[in-house]
Design an enzyme around this catalytic site. Structure first.
Site, mmCIF file in Angstrom:
data_model
loop_
_atom_site.group_PDB
_atom_site.id
_atom_site.type_symbol
_atom_site.label_atom_id
_atom_site.label_comp_id
_atom_site.label_asym_id
_atom_site.label_seq_id
_atom_site.Cartn_x
_atom_site.Cartn_y
_atom_site.Cartn_z
ATOM 1 N N LYS A 1 -8.783 -13.818 9.079
ATOM 2 C CA LYS A 1 -9.554 -13.490 7.977
ATOM 3 C C LYS A 1 -10.652 -14.630 7.640
ATOM 4 O O LYS A 1 -11.879 -14.404 7.480
ATOM 5 C CB LYS A 1 -8.891 -13.185 6.593
ATOM 6 N N LYS B 1 -5.451 -2.106 15.307
ATOM 7 C CA LYS B 1 -4.670 -1.481 14.429
ATOM 8 C C LYS B 1 -5.399 -0.483 13.686
ATOM 9 O O LYS B 1 -6.609 -0.923 13.154
ATOM 10 C CB LYS B 1 -4.085 -2.507 13.503
ATOM 11 N N LYS C 1 -8.283 0.607 7.324
ATOM 12 C CA LYS C 1 -9.402 0.960 6.603
ATOM 13 C C LYS C 1 -10.716 0.090 6.658
ATOM 14 O O LYS C 1 -11.658 0.599 7.097
ATOM 15 C CB LYS C 1 -9.059 1.170 5.051
HETATM 16 P P1 TYM Z 1 -1.213 -3.006 3.671
HETATM 17 O O1 TYM Z 1 -1.683 -2.586 2.362
HETATM 18 O O2 TYM Z 1 -2.329 -3.404 4.703
HETATM 19 O O3 TYM Z 1 -0.323 -1.866 4.350
HETATM 20 C C1 TYM Z 1 0.745 -1.367 3.695
HETATM 21 C C2 TYM Z 1 1.845 -1.155 4.614
HETATM 22 O O4 TYM Z 1 1.365 -0.187 5.766
HETATM 23 C C3 TYM Z 1 1.640 -0.784 6.842
HETATM 24 N N1 TYM Z 1 0.642 -0.599 7.775
HETATM 25 C C4 TYM Z 1 0.529 -0.122 9.002
HETATM 26 N N2 TYM Z 1 1.944 0.180 9.655
HETATM 27 C C5 TYM Z 1 1.616 0.657 11.099
HETATM 28 N N3 TYM Z 1 0.496 0.769 11.651
HETATM 29 C C6 TYM Z 1 -0.609 0.538 10.866
HETATM 30 N N4 TYM Z 1 -2.013 0.567 11.634
HETATM 31 C C7 TYM Z 1 -0.791 0.128 9.742
HETATM 32 N N5 TYM Z 1 -1.418 -0.519 8.707
HETATM 33 C C8 TYM Z 1 -0.732 -0.380 7.647
HETATM 34 C C9 TYM Z 1 1.728 -2.400 6.555
HETATM 35 O O5 TYM Z 1 2.724 -3.123 7.604
HETATM 36 C C10 TYM Z 1 2.302 -2.258 5.239
HETATM 37 O O6 TYM Z 1 3.862 -2.285 5.349
HETATM 38 N N6 TYM Z 1 0.465 -7.882 2.497
HETATM 39 C C11 TYM Z 1 0.747 -6.150 2.330
HETATM 40 C C12 TYM Z 1 0.978 -5.840 0.969
HETATM 41 C C13 TYM Z 1 1.988 -6.449 0.363
HETATM 42 C C14 TYM Z 1 3.248 -6.402 0.547
HETATM 43 C C15 TYM Z 1 4.025 -7.108 -0.663
HETATM 44 C C16 TYM Z 1 4.106 -5.608 1.501
HETATM 45 C C17 TYM Z 1 1.797 -7.382 -0.726
HETATM 46 N N7 TYM Z 1 3.014 -7.707 -1.245
HETATM 47 C C18 TYM Z 1 5.429 -7.345 -0.726
HETATM 48 C C19 TYM Z 1 5.493 -5.765 1.259
HETATM 49 C C20 TYM Z 1 6.098 -6.499 0.340
HETATM 50 C C21 TYM Z 1 -0.596 -5.597 3.097
HETATM 51 O O7 TYM Z 1 -1.522 -5.733 2.895
HETATM 52 O O8 TYM Z 1 -0.283 -4.373 3.312
#
Ligand code: TYM
Length: 332
Positions: free
Chosen positions: A112, A192, A195
């Site tokens: 990022k 990956k 969005k």
């Molecule tokens: P985020 O919002 O990017 O994604 C939410 C969850 O979906 C999974 N994910 C995927 N898994 C497989 N293939 C993909 N293409 C894919 N895109 C998204 C992510 O691994 C995630 O599990 N930092 C985190 C949010 C967060 C969080 C937390 C998660 C904040 N605090 C505490 C767990 C515990 C995030 O940006 O996820």
């Protein structure tokens, strides 16, 4: 029993990446682990530039999508991060324990920040807030996709550091819980599904919209003509079959692909049928929620209330162990 917590950014509606990597698993876990907590992490979503009106709409959309995907407020708590102020409080405490170098080493930070001229400190601190999210509920099990594994490593380090100074065994060392579909690639097959890369299939898209995206989607690049046999293991469409099609259908896909019995379009049609079958009930539930939007508000309010009670109890103990409890008269 394991205490389960996970979070998702309010990036708008769910897509099949975050659904298969995480949310589908959450829906199953709520039955085996009543009392699990699932959080829409809106404070995480403001670490870069953003438009408040867009964020407002996306928070709503994510709450609606999670309930439509099958999270049940009578089994699990679904809530908005900013409704529980203790997330930011614990985050500050953890900031004081986290070495800068550990944050600068995070892959997501490097990716990022490389694109930015001026880097907001929030992007660097992001995983500290994430550690606070999890440890606030003293959760030991975090169902996530593969891209979050490094952040969880940092959460374990944080837990160890805090425990060593203020109370051995107080915080658990949270472990990721991965699904077989831990990393869903985008339709371009290059990166990956995300969005921000515009390579997603949304859970609420119509059958036609899904087909319009699947049709040109990347398959085995070595398979140029229909009469060439393909290699399912390198084909993104086959990875999606693994998520949406039965074992028998997957075996048939392998057979048809490797013997050039099917062309890629035939294979995509079967995938489309199976995807639509799984996603239709989710869309129906979303429509039902649109007819009764108060249900979304009620679910989020109940979720926040439960989360707040746990968070306040954790913070009471954290403050006490750190010498930060409400001032009392010094002992004589
Ligand atoms: P985020 O919002 O990017 O994604 C939410 C969850 O979906 C999974 N994910 C995927 N898994 C497989 N293939 C993909 N293409 C894919 N895109 C998204 C992510 O691994 C995630 O599990 N930092 C985190 C949010 C967060 C969080 C937390 C998660 C904040 N605090 C505490 C767990 C515990 C995030 O940006 O996820």
């Amino acid at each position: 029993m394991a205490r389960i917590f996970s979070g998702i950014q309010p990036s708008g509606e769910l897509h099949i990446g975050n659904y298969l990597g995480a949310v589908k698993n959450w829906v199953q876990l709520q039955h085996t682990h009543p009392g699990s907590l699932f959080c829409v992490v809106d404070y995480h979503a403001i670490s870069g530039n953003y438009d408040p009106a867009v964020l407002r709409a996306r928070r709503w959309e994510m709450a609606r999508s999670l309930l439509a995907a099958g999270l049940d407020p009578s089994k699990a708590s679904v809530f908005m991060q900013s409704d529980v102020a203790e997330h930011t409080e614990l985050s500050w405490i953890f900031t004081t324990l986290t070495p800068l170098g550990d944050l600068e080493r995070q892959t997501q930070y490097k990716d990022k920040s490389a694109k930015l001229e001026s880097i907001p400190a929030g992007i660097l601190m992001y995983p500290v807030l994430q550690a606070a999210d999890i440890l606030l509920y003293r959760a030991d099990t975090v169902p996530v996709g593969e891209d979050q594994v490094q952040h969880l490593e940092l959460a374990r380090d944080t837990s160890r550091k805090w425990n060593a100074r203020f109370g051995e065994g107080f915080f658990p060392e949270p472990q990721p819980l991965l699904t077989p579909t831990r990393r869903i690639m985008g339709l371009d097959g290059q990166a990956k599904m995300s969005k921000s890369l515009g390579n997603t299939i949304g859970l609420m898209e119509s059958d036609e919209e899904i087909w319009a995206k699947l049709r040109p989607a990347m398959t085995d690049p070595a398979r140029v003509r229909k009469i060439d046999p393909g290699n399912p293991e390198v084909c993104n469409i086959f990875q999606l079959h693994k998520a949406f099609s039965s074992a028998a259908e997957q075996a048939n896909v392998v057979q048809q692909c490797t013997t050039a019995g099917w062309g890629c379009m035939d294979c995509k049609k079967v995938l489309h049928t199976n995807m639509v079958q799984e996603l239709t009930p989710i869309r129906r539930r979303a429509e039902a929620l649109d007819a009764e939007p108060q249900r979304i508000l009620d679910a989020m309010a109940t979720g926040a209330q439960t989360a707040r009670a746990i968070a306040q109890e954790t913070m009471r103990e954290v403050r006490e162990r750190m010498g930060l409890e409400t001032l009392t008269l010094p002992k004589a």
